[in-house]
Enzyme design. Structure first.
Site, PDB file in Angstrom:
ATOM      1  N   THR A  54      -8.648   3.965 -15.745  1.00  0.00           N
ATOM      2  CA  THR A  54      -7.704   4.937 -16.053  1.00  0.00           C
ATOM      3  C   THR A  54      -6.547   5.123 -15.010  1.00  0.00           C
ATOM      4  OG1 THR A  54      -9.364   6.256 -17.233  1.00  0.00           O
ATOM      5  CG2 THR A  54      -6.755   7.227 -16.656  1.00  0.00           C
ATOM      6  N   SER A  72       0.769  -1.165   0.065  1.00  0.00           N
ATOM      7  CA  SER A  72       0.034   0.077   0.110  1.00  0.00           C
ATOM      8  C   SER A  72       0.776   1.286  -0.005  1.00  0.00           C
ATOM      9  CB  SER A  72      -0.915   0.136   1.193  1.00  0.00           C
ATOM     10  OG  SER A  72      -1.634   1.241   1.223  1.00  0.00           O
ATOM     11  N   CYS A 109      -9.145   0.630  11.004  1.00  0.00           N
ATOM     12  CA  CYS A 109     -10.166   0.193  10.318  1.00  0.00           C
ATOM     13  C   CYS A 109     -11.275  -0.528  11.340  1.00  0.00           C
ATOM     14  CB  CYS A 109      -9.928  -0.846   9.413  1.00  0.00           C
ATOM     15  SG  CYS A 109      -8.365  -0.444   8.394  1.00  0.00           S
TER      16      CYS A 109
END
Ligand code: PLP
Length: 396
Positions: A249, A211, A336
């Site tokens: 994209t 990440s 989280c």
């Protein structure tokens, strides 16, 4: 009310600050170099070159081929793609696939596996991690079956920082696999990237997740390393990007930022020893000065920046708020799972009880943490804990 800005940031496992060199590398791609990397004209080609340079930077870091590096919108996406992508290929062979993981994985790994299990698409084994927070290699060996298509074990845990024996697990998987394709081996290396060797050949993994925002890079960008000839089905459709595996994209600025961040990890790794010293000063200071405090997870097999400590008789959230008021940013459980009152699944897995899980605070240091900051924390923390214990009636 105006938000108070944290001055001592010890929540780097949640996210890291953006390195100024990373920002500098990214800025042109927001402005003058705004091209779509798929466009044929010069602006597009400049963006393409930047994307491919970042791929090269990641490949160098992982010791893999550039064609094995895929950019994704997040590590959560990478984990999901690794799991769902492998399962979809295996399902086509007409067998009900089996996945092995462990109970302290990040939800980005646990949730897709639980979903597949709940919907009857796979069998799953969730290995224990015992008091130290470490998976036993023999447990992996025992759990592998003829229909095991994937083993997913994180390199290091986001809450307690424990480091798993990835190369040994790879050995066991390799012995079972022989010339066959399965089981494949995936590791979530999001938290490990700053501190451990991520040479995929040495680790022996087929799939690896990274990440951007845990390595002083941007949020909203991840990597999935996919070893050559590992078959994966896409989980999103609608474009040719990233060999059709991750359509959409490319986020050129974020990709450039991740590439630069990866390149910089090498220099920050040189400081790991001094970071470990600071972490040890924090752990030892707390355990010595504040009675009834406990380190969660293995002391030895632990990331250099992680101190996860339980303060008996104290609500972790209450301590977090007092620390925040003093300008110190920490976390309880992982970012989280914050916001939910449930005890952290990671701490509960250590079998230390609900009370200890609820009284845990995670301090995660960074390459920018200095000794003065640790001294300040050690100075203010005992009084806070004493105060909270007094109002809750807890006697030491
Ligand atoms: N895996 C681990 C171990 C993490 O710590 C995190 C973030 O907390 C993720 C995956 C998800 O990363 P991202 O925010 O890039 O989706």
């Amino acid at each position: 009310m105006q938000e108070k800005q944290a001055t001592i940031y010890l929540d780097n496992a949640s996210t890291t600050s953006l390195d100024s060199k990373v920002l500098e590398a990214m800025l042109p791609y927001f402005k003058e170099q705004f091209g779509n990397a798929s466009s044929i004209h010069a602006l597009g080609q400049t963006a393409r070159v930047a994307v491919e340079k970042a791929r090269e930077q990641v490949a160098l870091f992982l010791n893999c081929k550039e064609s094995e590096v895929y950019f994704t919108p997040s590590a959560t996406f990478s984990d999901n793609l690794a799991i769902l992508g492998v399962v979809r290929v295996a399902q086509k062979k007409g067998i009900k696939p089996h996945i092995i993981t462990n109970v302290i994985e990040h939800p980005a790994v646990l949730e897709p596996i639980k979903h597949l299990e709940k919907t009857g698409q796979i069998e799953a084994t969730f290995l224990p991690v015992y008091q130290e927070g470490i998976v036993k290699v023999e447990d992996v060996e025992r759990a592998i079956k003829s229909n095991t298509c994937l083993v997913s074990i994180m390199q290091a845990n986001n809450e307690i920082g424990t480091i798993q024996p990835i190369d040994e697990i790879a050995q066991v998987i390799g012995n079972f696999r022989g010339p066959k394709k399965y089981p494949l081996f995936h590791t979530d290396a999001v938290q490990a990237a700053n501190y451990l060797d991520l040479n995929v050949e040495k680790l022996g993994v087929d799939l690896l997740t990274l990440s951007g925002h845990k390595i002083y890079g941007p949020k909203g960008i991840g990597v999935l390393y996919v070893k050559q000839s590992t078959l994966l089905e896409p989980i999103v459709f609608g474009g040719h990007q990233e060999a059709g595996l991750i359509p959409g994209t490319e986020n050129v600025a974020n990709i450039v930022g991740l590439g630069k961040a990866i390149e910089l990890v090498k220099s920050s790794k040189l400081k790991v020893q001094s970071l470990r010293k600071l972490r040890d000063k924090l752990i030892d200071g707390i355990l010595k000065e504040i009675p009834q405090t406990f380190l969660n997870g293995s002391r030895e097999q632990r990331l250099a920046n992680n101190a996860n400590i339980s303060f008996k008789g104290v609500e972790g959230e209450a301590l977090l708020i007092l620390l925040d008021q003093a300008g110190i940013a920490v976390s309880t459980g992982s970012a989280c799972s914050s916001g939910s009152l449930e005890a952290s699944h990671v701490l509960m897995a250590l079998d230390c009880g609900k009370e200890r899980a609820h009284s845990a605070v995670r301090f995660s240091l960074s390459k920018n943490t200095i000794e003065k900051e640790i001294d300040y924390v050690l100075n203010v923390l005992p009084k806070m804990v004493e105060h909270l214990r007094k109002i809750s009636g807890f006697k030491v």
